[in-house]
Motif scaffolding. Structure first.
Motif, PDB file in Angstrom:
ATOM      1  N   MET A 162       5.956  -4.311 -14.510  1.00 52.86           N
ATOM      2  CA  MET A 162       5.344  -2.992 -14.536  1.00 52.86           C
ATOM      3  C   MET A 162       5.877  -2.192 -13.343  1.00 52.86           C
ATOM      4  N   LYS A 163       6.363  -1.014 -13.603  1.00 55.24           N
ATOM      5  CA  LYS A 163       6.956  -0.166 -12.565  1.00 55.24           C
ATOM      6  C   LYS A 163       5.880   0.651 -11.836  1.00 55.24           C
ATOM      7  N   ILE A 164       6.137   0.902 -10.559  1.00 54.44           N
ATOM      8  CA  ILE A 164       5.226   1.710  -9.745  1.00 54.44           C
ATOM      9  C   ILE A 164       5.393   3.172 -10.121  1.00 54.44           C
ATOM     10  N   GLU A 165       4.258   3.789 -10.466  1.00 56.08           N
ATOM     11  CA  GLU A 165       4.194   5.217 -10.769  1.00 56.08           C
ATOM     12  C   GLU A 165       2.772   5.678 -10.508  1.00 56.08           C
ATOM     13  N   LYS A 166       2.532   6.972 -10.650  1.00 58.21           N
ATOM     14  CA  LYS A 166       1.209   7.538 -10.370  1.00 58.21           C
ATOM     15  C   LYS A 166       0.121   6.775 -11.132  1.00 58.21           C
ATOM     16  N   ASN A 167      -0.982   6.556 -10.447  1.00 57.15           N
ATOM     17  CA  ASN A 167      -2.175   5.891 -10.978  1.00 57.15           C
ATOM     18  C   ASN A 167      -1.994   4.397 -11.227  1.00 57.15           C
ATOM     19  N   LYS A 168      -1.069   3.769 -10.507  1.00 55.07           N
ATOM     20  CA  LYS A 168      -0.949   2.307 -10.508  1.00 55.07           C
ATOM     21  C   LYS A 168      -1.546   1.807  -9.200  1.00 55.07           C
ATOM     22  N   VAL A 169      -2.206   0.666  -9.263  1.00 51.31           N
ATOM     23  CA  VAL A 169      -2.690   0.010  -8.052  1.00 51.31           C
ATOM     24  C   VAL A 169      -1.569  -0.894  -7.571  1.00 51.31           C
ATOM     25  N   VAL A 170      -1.142  -0.667  -6.350  1.00 53.06           N
ATOM     26  CA  VAL A 170      -0.013  -1.385  -5.773  1.00 53.06           C
ATOM     27  C   VAL A 170      -0.510  -2.227  -4.606  1.00 53.06           C
ATOM     28  N   ALA A 171      -0.015  -3.449  -4.531  1.00 54.30           N
ATOM     29  CA  ALA A 171      -0.293  -4.318  -3.385  1.00 54.30           C
ATOM     30  C   ALA A 171       1.042  -4.604  -2.715  1.00 54.30           C
ATOM     31  N   ILE A 172       1.085  -4.369  -1.394  1.00 53.52           N
ATOM     32  CA  ILE A 172       2.314  -4.621  -0.648  1.00 53.52           C
ATOM     33  C   ILE A 172       2.033  -5.532   0.547  1.00 53.52           C
ATOM     34  N   SER A 173       3.059  -6.276   0.905  1.00 53.33           N
ATOM     35  CA  SER A 173       3.050  -6.997   2.178  1.00 53.33           C
ATOM     36  C   SER A 173       4.145  -6.343   3.011  1.00 53.33           C
ATOM     37  N   TYR A 174       4.013  -6.416   4.329  1.00 57.86           N
ATOM     38  CA  TYR A 174       5.030  -5.779   5.162  1.00 57.86           C
ATOM     39  C   TYR A 174       4.955  -6.251   6.603  1.00 57.86           C
ATOM     40  N   GLN A 175       6.052  -5.995   7.304  1.00 58.15           N
ATOM     41  CA  GLN A 175       6.091  -6.113   8.754  1.00 58.15           C
ATOM     42  C   GLN A 175       6.297  -4.708   9.289  1.00 58.15           C
ATOM     43  N   LEU A 176       5.480  -4.335  10.235  1.00 54.31           N
ATOM     44  CA  LEU A 176       5.603  -3.024  10.868  1.00 54.31           C
ATOM     45  C   LEU A 176       6.161  -3.220  12.272  1.00 54.31           C
ATOM     46  N   LYS A 177       7.234  -2.482  12.551  1.00 51.58           N
ATOM     47  CA  LYS A 177       7.811  -2.474  13.893  1.00 51.58           C
ATOM     48  C   LYS A 177       7.659  -1.069  14.458  1.00 51.58           C
ATOM     49  N   VAL A 178       7.480  -1.006  15.766  1.00 48.57           N
ATOM     50  CA  VAL A 178       7.266   0.259  16.470  1.00 48.57           C
ATOM     51  C   VAL A 178       8.326   0.402  17.548  1.00 48.57           C
ATOM     52  N   ASP A 179       8.906   1.582  17.649  1.00 51.54           N
ATOM     53  CA  ASP A 179       9.883   1.852  18.707  1.00 51.54           C
ATOM     54  C   ASP A 179       9.104   2.129  19.984  1.00 51.54           C
ATOM     55  N   ASP A 180       9.155   1.193  20.916  1.00 52.94           N
ATOM     56  CA  ASP A 180       8.372   1.332  22.148  1.00 52.94           C
ATOM     57  C   ASP A 180       9.043   2.238  23.182  1.00 52.94           C
ATOM     58  N   GLY A 181      10.218   2.761  22.863  1.00 47.89           N
ATOM     59  CA  GLY A 181      10.902   3.675  23.770  1.00 47.89           C
ATOM     60  C   GLY A 181      11.672   2.989  24.877  1.00 47.89           C
ATOM     61  N   GLU A 182      11.528   1.689  24.995  1.00 50.75           N
ATOM     62  CA  GLU A 182      12.224   0.954  26.051  1.00 50.75           C
ATOM     63  C   GLU A 182      13.140  -0.116  25.484  1.00 50.75           C
ATOM     64  N   THR A 183      12.569  -1.041  24.710  1.00 47.99           N
ATOM     65  CA  THR A 183      13.366  -2.147  24.177  1.00 47.99           C
ATOM     66  C   THR A 183      13.741  -1.933  22.715  1.00 47.99           C
ATOM     67  N   GLY A 184      13.361  -0.815  22.137  1.00 46.45           N
ATOM     68  CA  GLY A 184      13.649  -0.551  20.730  1.00 46.45           C
ATOM     69  C   GLY A 184      12.486  -0.974  19.852  1.00 46.45           C
ATOM     70  N   MET A 185      12.820  -1.399  18.645  1.00 47.64           N
ATOM     71  CA  MET A 185      11.786  -1.767  17.682  1.00 47.64           C
ATOM     72  C   MET A 185      11.166  -3.117  18.031  1.00 47.64           C
ATOM     73  N   VAL A 186       9.850  -3.135  18.183  1.00 44.68           N
ATOM     74  CA  VAL A 186       9.123  -4.368  18.475  1.00 44.68           C
ATOM     75  C   VAL A 186       8.056  -4.580  17.408  1.00 44.68           C
ATOM     76  N   HIS A 187       7.786  -5.861  17.116  1.00 41.39           N
ATOM     77  CA  HIS A 187       6.799  -6.219  16.094  1.00 41.39           C
ATOM     78  C   HIS A 187       5.429  -5.662  16.470  1.00 41.39           C
ATOM     79  N   HIS A 188       4.746  -5.085  15.493  1.00 39.87           N
ATOM     80  CA  HIS A 188       3.411  -4.543  15.738  1.00 39.87           C
ATOM     81  C   HIS A 188       2.359  -5.187  14.832  1.00 39.87           C
ATOM     82  N   GLU A 189       2.701  -5.370  13.547  1.00 43.10           N
ATOM     83  CA  GLU A 189       1.703  -5.852  12.594  1.00 43.10           C
ATOM     84  C   GLU A 189       2.402  -6.534  11.423  1.00 43.10           C
ATOM     85  N   THR A 190       1.745  -7.577  10.885  1.00 48.08           N
ATOM     86  CA  THR A 190       2.226  -8.240   9.680  1.00 48.08           C
ATOM     87  C   THR A 190       1.095  -8.286   8.665  1.00 48.08           C
ATOM     88  N   ILE A 191       1.375  -7.822   7.460  1.00 46.74           N
ATOM     89  CA  ILE A 191       0.450  -7.928   6.334  1.00 46.74           C
ATOM     90  C   ILE A 191       1.115  -8.894   5.354  1.00 46.74           C
TER      91      ILE A 191
END
Length: 170
Positions: free
Chosen positions: A1-30
């Motif tokens: 089933m393709k993602i389109e309007k009015n579909k319930v989507v579940a995602i997992s992800y890793q979020l990285k944040v640019d801390d301005g000093e060392t670049g992208m650093v791990h922030h959160e994992t779902i």
């Protein structure tokens, strides 16, 4: 089933944040086991994320870079406010459990809008709070996977959000 309007989507992800000093650093994992559910096409996630996953199916991956202006915006000093201590009383008594520095508490403005604020300090002037997102001013990078896609229930569409696993329950 393709993602389109009015579909319930579940995602997992890793979020990285640019801390301005060392670049992208791990922030959160779902994780796949405890994914983030949302109703596609109802502004539940950043527009650039929706654009990146539209048309994808369960098992597909995605990668999205968001400059701070596409994410939570720049840090805004005007979102730091002092609220009278009397606003935090319960049954006429000061609630000392709530008024702890570092605590993030749900609040509502005079128009009924829900927001979360972090307590910065408490002094004779009141409760100093910051209503900026903790990620305001940061560039973000999401690396993720589509865990599942399903048709939304009519009630979910009517309410504009997911009910059930990972979503809002009435």
């Amino acid at each position: 089933m393709k993602i389109e309007k009015n579909k319930v989507v579940a995602i997992s992800y890793q979020l990285k944040v640019d801390d301005g000093e060392t670049g992208m650093v791990h922030h959160e994992t779902i994780t796949d086991e405890n994914p983030f559910y949302f109703l596609f096409g109802h502004e539940a996630v950043f527009p650039k994320i929706e654009a990146a996953i539209e048309g994808k199916e369960a098992g597909d991956t995605f990668s999205v870079y968001l400059g701070y202006e596409e994410a939570y915006g720049d840090y805004d000093e005007f979102k730091k406010v002092i609220i009278p201590k009397s606003n935090f009383k319960e049954e006429g008594k000061k609630n000392k459990e709530i008024l702890k520095v570092g605590r993030v508490i749900p609040m509502q403005d005079d128009k009924g809008n829900q927001m979360r604020g972090e307590i910065l300090k408490v002094d004779y002037r009141g409760v100093h709070m910051d209503f900026n997102s903790p990620l305001a001013g940061f560039d973000l990078e999401f690396e993720g996977k589509i865990v599942s896609v399903r048709d939304a229930e009519q009630e979910e569409i009517d309410h504009g959000h997911v009910h059930g696993p990972g979503g809002h329950h009435h």
